[in-house]
Design a protein around this motif. Structure first.
Motif: not given
Length: 242
Positions: A75-76, A101-106, A137-140
């Motif tokens: 998904m990423m 890149t992401r950490q959890g939902r961030e 489902g991600l937050e910038l």
């Protein structure tokens, strides 16, 4: 001592799908980087779960083997590709590329500008990125132009690759980050390696790992004494296969 094949068989038997070959740490012969592609079930729960991964780590630690799981997410990769397509469609005149890149939902977004972006332009890019990421489902959390960032040069990438080879893009990226460089994402690392491969400076092995070519070894040169990179590589290989 465990070898890579034995480790992979043990993890697969524990229900952990290994993605690619396990990588023995060049500085510690009893430590491995293991790539695992995670998935989500119909309820959105991670498979394999963090509990499964921790149990496997503890069981292996009990027999003297240290595991560092590197989690990959289909998904990423889709999210990064979708974001890139969206931003290039809307801002192709000022943006050359983007990475995620992401950490959890961030989510952390890096954009490669064709020129220095104004505050208004960066703001417009942020709005567009935030809208798309929320749909996923991600937050910038932050958006950063790569201009002025401490990105590893081609020479630095080749120097690190010479020391670690054969190595996966993920492990190479992690080692460069530890060395203080900014690597926007694994996709950025893959693209850098692909450009070096096309230039005849690195080779991609059947295992998916990378190494420098003989031409590159000659071009990088060497120094005599204890600081020799060739000596460092020999020591790393000795630890890896000892």
């Amino acid at each position: 001592m465990f070898n890579e094949a034995e480790l992979e068989r043990r993890l697969i038997a524990a229900g952990i799908p290994v993605s690619g070959s396990a990588i023995r740490d060049s500085e510690d012969g009893s430590s491995f980087h293991v790539f695992v592609e995670i998935r989500r079930d119909s309820r959105g729960r991670q498979e394999p779960s963090n509990v499964q991964l921790e149990v496997a780590k503890e069981e292996l630690r009990a027999v003297g083997v240290q595991i560092d799981f590197v989690l990959t997410d289909a998904m990423m990769r889709d999210a990064e590709a979708g974001l890139r397509a969206t931003l290039l469609h809307s801002f192709g005149t000022v943006i050359r590329n983007s990475f995620l890149t992401r950490q959890g939902r961030e989510a952390f977004v890096w954009v490669v500008p064709k020129r220095q972006l104004t505050e208004d332009e960066l703001g417009e890019v942020s709005v567009k990125a935030r809208i798309l990421l929320r749909e996923l489902g991600l937050e910038l959390a932050h958006i950063t132009p790569t201009t002025g960032e401490n990105l590893p040069s081609k020479t630095r990438c080749l120097t690190m690759l010479r020391l670690l080879a054969p190595v996966s893009p993920g492990v190479l990226a992690a080692k460069l980050r530890v060395a203080g460089f900014v690597v926007p994402s694994d996709d950025w690392m893959m693209r850098r390696l692909d450009a070096l491969r096309k230039a005849g400076q690195v080779v991609r092995l059947k295992s998916g790992l990378y190494a420098v070519t003989l031409l590159t070894l000659r071009g990088l040169g060497t120094v005599k004494g204890r600081e020799s990179p060739d000596l460092s590589r020999l020591l790393a290989l000795a630890k890896r296969h000892g």
